[in-house]
Scaffold this motif. Structure first.
Motif, short mmCIF file in Angstrom:
data_model
loop_
_atom_site.label_atom_id
_atom_site.label_comp_id
_atom_site.label_asym_id
_atom_site.label_seq_id
_atom_site.Cartn_x
_atom_site.Cartn_y
_atom_site.Cartn_z
N ILE A 59 46.56 34.35 52.96
CA ILE A 59 45.66 33.55 53.79
C ILE A 59 45.06 34.37 54.92
CG2 ILE A 59 47.42 32.59 55.33
CD1 ILE A 59 44.37 30.71 53.89
N LYS A 60 45.77 35.36 55.43
CA LYS A 60 45.23 36.21 56.50
C LYS A 60 44.01 36.99 56.01
CE LYS A 60 49.56 36.65 58.98
NZ LYS A 60 50.66 37.51 59.35
N SER A 61 44.04 37.46 54.78
CA SER A 61 42.89 38.18 54.20
C SER A 61 41.70 37.24 54.04
CB SER A 61 43.25 38.76 52.83
OG SER A 61 44.28 39.69 52.93
N ILE A 62 41.98 36.02 53.61
CA ILE A 62 40.91 35.03 53.43
C ILE A 62 40.26 34.71 54.77
CG2 ILE A 62 40.38 32.67 52.71
CD1 ILE A 62 42.80 32.95 50.72
N ILE A 63 41.09 34.45 55.80
CA ILE A 63 40.58 34.11 57.13
C ILE A 63 39.78 35.28 57.71
CG2 ILE A 63 41.22 33.48 59.50
CD1 ILE A 63 41.59 31.25 57.34
N GLU A 64 40.28 36.50 57.53
CA GLU A 64 39.56 37.67 58.02
C GLU A 64 38.18 37.77 57.38
OE1 GLU A 64 39.93 42.53 57.98
OE2 GLU A 64 41.74 41.35 57.73
N TRP A 65 38.13 37.55 56.06
CA TRP A 65 36.84 37.60 55.37
C TRP A 65 35.91 36.51 55.90
CZ3 TRP A 65 33.62 34.55 52.54
CH2 TRP A 65 32.59 35.20 51.87
N LEU A 66 36.43 35.30 56.06
CA LEU A 66 35.62 34.19 56.57
C LEU A 66 35.11 34.46 57.98
CD1 LEU A 66 37.58 31.11 55.20
CD2 LEU A 66 35.30 31.87 54.49
N ASN A 67 35.95 35.06 58.82
CA ASN A 67 35.52 35.38 60.18
C ASN A 67 34.40 36.43 60.18
OD1 ASN A 67 37.14 33.55 61.58
ND2 ASN A 67 38.87 34.96 61.61
N ASN A 68 34.39 37.31 59.18
CA ASN A 68 33.34 38.33 59.06
C ASN A 68 32.10 37.82 58.34
OD1 ASN A 68 34.79 40.35 60.39
ND2 ASN A 68 35.86 40.91 58.51
N ASN A 69 32.19 36.64 57.73
CA ASN A 69 31.08 36.04 56.98
C ASN A 69 30.93 34.59 57.43
OD1 ASN A 69 30.38 38.12 54.70
ND2 ASN A 69 32.60 38.09 54.88
N PRO A 70 30.18 34.36 58.51
CA PRO A 70 30.09 33.04 59.11
C PRO A 70 29.68 31.91 58.17
CG PRO A 70 29.02 34.66 60.51
CD PRO A 70 29.39 35.35 59.23
N ASN A 71 28.91 32.20 57.14
CA ASN A 71 28.53 31.17 56.17
C ASN A 71 29.36 31.27 54.90
OD1 ASN A 71 26.68 30.21 57.98
ND2 ASN A 71 24.90 31.01 56.91
N GLY A 72 30.53 31.88 55.03
CA GLY A 72 31.41 32.06 53.89
C GLY A 72 32.21 30.81 53.58
N ILE A 73 32.49 30.65 52.29
CA ILE A 73 33.33 29.55 51.80
C ILE A 73 34.42 30.17 50.94
CG2 ILE A 73 33.40 27.53 50.30
CD1 ILE A 73 30.58 26.87 51.18
N ALA A 74 35.64 29.65 51.12
CA ALA A 74 36.79 30.14 50.37
C ALA A 74 37.59 28.94 49.87
CB ALA A 74 37.66 31.02 51.26
N TYR A 75 38.60 29.22 49.08
CA TYR A 75 39.55 28.19 48.66
C TYR A 75 40.95 28.76 48.78
CZ TYR A 75 39.67 30.78 44.23
OH TYR A 75 39.80 31.77 43.29
N ALA A 76 41.90 27.86 48.97
CA ALA A 76 43.30 28.26 49.08
C ALA A 76 44.15 27.01 48.89
CB ALA A 76 43.58 28.88 50.45
N PRO A 77 45.44 27.20 48.59
CA PRO A 77 46.33 26.04 48.55
C PRO A 77 46.24 25.30 49.89
CG PRO A 77 47.42 27.96 47.65
CD PRO A 77 46.13 28.45 48.25
#
Length: 161
Positions: A125-143
């Protein structure tokens, strides 16, 4: 560029896509026997991104649309190909396996109609959050249980829906 070069490039790209598809289905077949079913959240760290309907989420994850509300361009990120969660997510949202999705994205890429989401190196989840913080219009999924409280949950994908 000459036509022969482009034809060879398309064939090589197609063969590479098929190799990845076959390889990933082999990896996922080995790892899926241990997995338990999980509920997912599609989310962003951007509070300006509006909630999604299930049909809109499907359109986004099939590459049919890259915009929300007609103007907000979004960017998708995907979990690593060997992530158990990736297989479960696509199965729950689209009823597709990883190998089917890889083939689908390869087809869109070959036709010039789209490209696969950027793939993370880790499903942490830390990798996902880091990516989202670097991509303001980013969308991800996770449990859903791993999504932080300050995330903007756009839709939850529940088992059996």
């Amino acid at each position: 560029m000459n036509k022969d070069f482009l034809d060879k490039r398309v064939v090589i790209t197609f063969l590479f896509g098929m190799f990845i598809t076959l390889f990933s289905s082999h990896i996922n077949a080995e790892s899926s026997s241990d997995n338990k079913e999980v509920e997912f959240a599609v989310f962003s760290m951007n509070s300006d991104i509006p909630a999604l309907s299930k049909s809109k989420a499907r359109m986004i994850y099939k590459g049919k649309t890259k915009k929300i509300n007609g103007s907000l361009k979004i960017i998708l990120v995907d979990l690593p190909v060997n992530s158990i969660h990736r297989e479960e997510f696509y199965s729950m949202l689209l009823g597709k396996s990883i190998s089917q999705m890889n083939g689908y994205w390869a087809s869109l890429s070959f036709s010039g109609k789209g490209k696969a989401p950027e793939e993370l190196n880790s499903d942490d989840i830390k990798s996902i959050i880091e990516w989202l913080n670097n991509n303001p219009n980013g969308i991800a999924y996770a449990p859903i249980e791993s999504v932080p409280e300050n995330a903007n949950i756009l839709i939850t994908i529940l088992q059996g829906e």
